[in-house]
Design a protein around this motif. Structure first.
Motif, PDB file in Angstrom:
ATOM      1  N   ASP A  10      -7.071   6.509  -0.990  1.00 18.35           N
ATOM      2  CA  ASP A  10      -6.868   5.322  -0.166  1.00 18.35           C
ATOM      3  C   ASP A  10      -6.518   4.159  -1.077  1.00 18.35           C
ATOM      4  OD1 ASP A  10      -6.867   3.826   2.217  1.00 18.35           O
ATOM      5  OD2 ASP A  10      -8.931   3.173   1.897  1.00 18.35           O
ATOM      6  N   VAL A  11      -5.813   3.185  -0.545  1.00 24.15           N
ATOM      7  CA  VAL A  11      -5.509   1.960  -1.280  1.00 24.15           C
ATOM      8  C   VAL A  11      -5.551   0.789  -0.314  1.00 24.15           C
ATOM      9  CG1 VAL A  11      -3.009   2.299  -1.041  1.00 24.15           C
ATOM     10  CG2 VAL A  11      -3.872   0.786  -2.810  1.00 24.15           C
ATOM     11  N   LYS A  12      -6.170  -0.292  -0.764  1.00 22.07           N
ATOM     12  CA  LYS A  12      -6.210  -1.518   0.035  1.00 22.07           C
ATOM     13  C   LYS A  12      -5.910  -2.684  -0.894  1.00 22.07           C
ATOM     14  CE  LYS A  12      -9.531  -0.152   3.622  1.00 22.07           C
ATOM     15  NZ  LYS A  12      -8.803   0.973   3.936  1.00 22.07           N
ATOM     16  N   ILE A  13      -5.236  -3.691  -0.370  1.00 24.37           N
ATOM     17  CA  ILE A  13      -4.939  -4.888  -1.151  1.00 24.37           C
ATOM     18  C   ILE A  13      -5.534  -6.085  -0.428  1.00 24.37           C
ATOM     19  CG2 ILE A  13      -3.131  -6.370  -2.083  1.00 24.37           C
ATOM     20  CD1 ILE A  13      -1.342  -3.875  -2.162  1.00 24.37           C
ATOM     21  N   LYS A  14      -6.337  -6.847  -1.165  1.00 21.97           N
ATOM     22  CA  LYS A  14      -6.940  -8.055  -0.584  1.00 21.97           C
ATOM     23  C   LYS A  14      -7.094  -9.089  -1.693  1.00 21.97           C
ATOM     24  CE  LYS A  14     -10.811  -9.757   2.081  1.00 21.97           C
ATOM     25  NZ  LYS A  14     -12.138  -9.498   2.619  1.00 21.97           N
ATOM     26  N   ALA A  21      -5.795  -4.809  -5.843  1.00 17.77           N
ATOM     27  CA  ALA A  21      -5.485  -3.495  -5.265  1.00 17.77           C
ATOM     28  C   ALA A  21      -6.680  -2.588  -5.552  1.00 17.77           C
ATOM     29  CB  ALA A  21      -4.227  -2.917  -5.882  1.00 17.77           C
ATOM     30  N   THR A  22      -7.355  -2.143  -4.510  1.00 23.37           N
ATOM     31  CA  THR A  22      -8.502  -1.244  -4.677  1.00 23.37           C
ATOM     32  C   THR A  22      -8.028   0.181  -4.451  1.00 23.37           C
ATOM     33  OG1 THR A  22     -10.031  -2.954  -3.931  1.00 23.37           O
ATOM     34  CG2 THR A  22     -10.821  -0.673  -3.855  1.00 23.37           C
ATOM     35  N   ASN A  45      -8.909   4.141  -4.334  1.00 29.00           N
ATOM     36  CA  ASN A  45      -9.964   5.135  -4.168  1.00 29.00           C
ATOM     37  C   ASN A  45      -9.394   6.469  -4.626  1.00 29.00           C
ATOM     38  OD1 ASN A  45     -12.310   6.446  -3.445  1.00 29.00           O
ATOM     39  ND2 ASN A  45     -11.864   6.451  -1.257  1.00 29.00           N
ATOM     40  N   GLU A  89       0.835  -1.210   0.000  1.00 30.91           N
ATOM     41  CA  GLU A  89       0.000   0.000   0.000  1.00 30.91           C
ATOM     42  C   GLU A  89       0.864   1.252   0.000  1.00 30.91           C
ATOM     43  OE1 GLU A  89      -2.575  -3.217   1.809  1.00 30.91           O
ATOM     44  OE2 GLU A  89      -0.509  -2.593   2.057  1.00 30.91           O
TER      45      GLU A  89
END
Length: 195
Positions: A117-121, A125-126, A128, A88
């Motif tokens: 924002d950034v999230k990794i799941k 990588a999502t 925003n 991230e």
């Protein structure tokens, strides 16, 4: 009569002493008015070591920038400074690097785009992104392809990113820039990479 004179004399003497004492308090003699010494260094008994900022790490990444004629994406090696090598934080650093394209290449992000924002799941990588990403986009279909795949191809070089999901101020858009489908996570398009 003696008693009255004695009282008057005592009152006058008391006033004299009081006046003399007050004048003495305002004297310029600084040797008598030394400031208090600073308190000794106090250390936290639970943490006696001073807090130091975390050392910076560097991460080498491959990023893809559009050519000025939009014929493809050119690979460029960059070094990202981070406090920890979490993906991230690396992605946030990559977004800053997108603003500094190499000579002859183009910055892919529309003006004033911010990564909120950034999230990794699970390999996704999502991202925003701010409204400026869509509002300030000026390209057509080819420009859209260059912008989106510059981001996707760059981010999927990271070991834990297989695809990229785009959000605009927290909302998933079917076509974030108006044409290409972004309703599901986007995977890299290697056919755009210049050899």
């Amino acid at each position: 009569m003696c008693n009255t004179k004695f009282r008057c004399l005592m009152i006058a003497f008391s006033i004299f002493l009081l006046t003399f004492g007050l004048v003495g308090c305002g004297s310029d003699d600084t040797t008598k008015n030394t400031p208090p010494s600073p308190p000794p260094n106090v250390t936290d008994p639970q943490n006696s070591d001073p807090v130091e900022p975390a050392p910076a790490e560097t991460v080498k990444v491959t990023m893809y920038f559009p050519t000025s004629d939009a014929t493809g994406l050119a690979p460029t090696e960059r070094t990202i400074n981070v406090t920890k090598a979490a993906s991230e934080e690396v992605i946030a650093g990559m977004f800053k690097e997108f603003a500094n394209p190499p000579s002859g290449l183009v910055a892919p992000l529309p003006k004033d785009t911010k990564l909120l924002d950034v999230k990794i799941k699970d390999g996704v990588a999502t991202l925003n992104l701010s409204h400026s990403f869509r509002e300030n986009f000026e390209g057509g279909a080819t420009g859209e392809e260059m912008v989106l795949y510059s981001i996707v191809n760059s981010l999927t070089t990271l070991a834990d990113v297989n695809s990229v999901e785009f959000l605009l101020e927290g909302e998933l858009k079917a076509a974030i820039l108006g044409g290409l489908d972004t309703s599901t996570p986007v995977t890299a398009n290697e056919s755009l990479i210049l050899k």
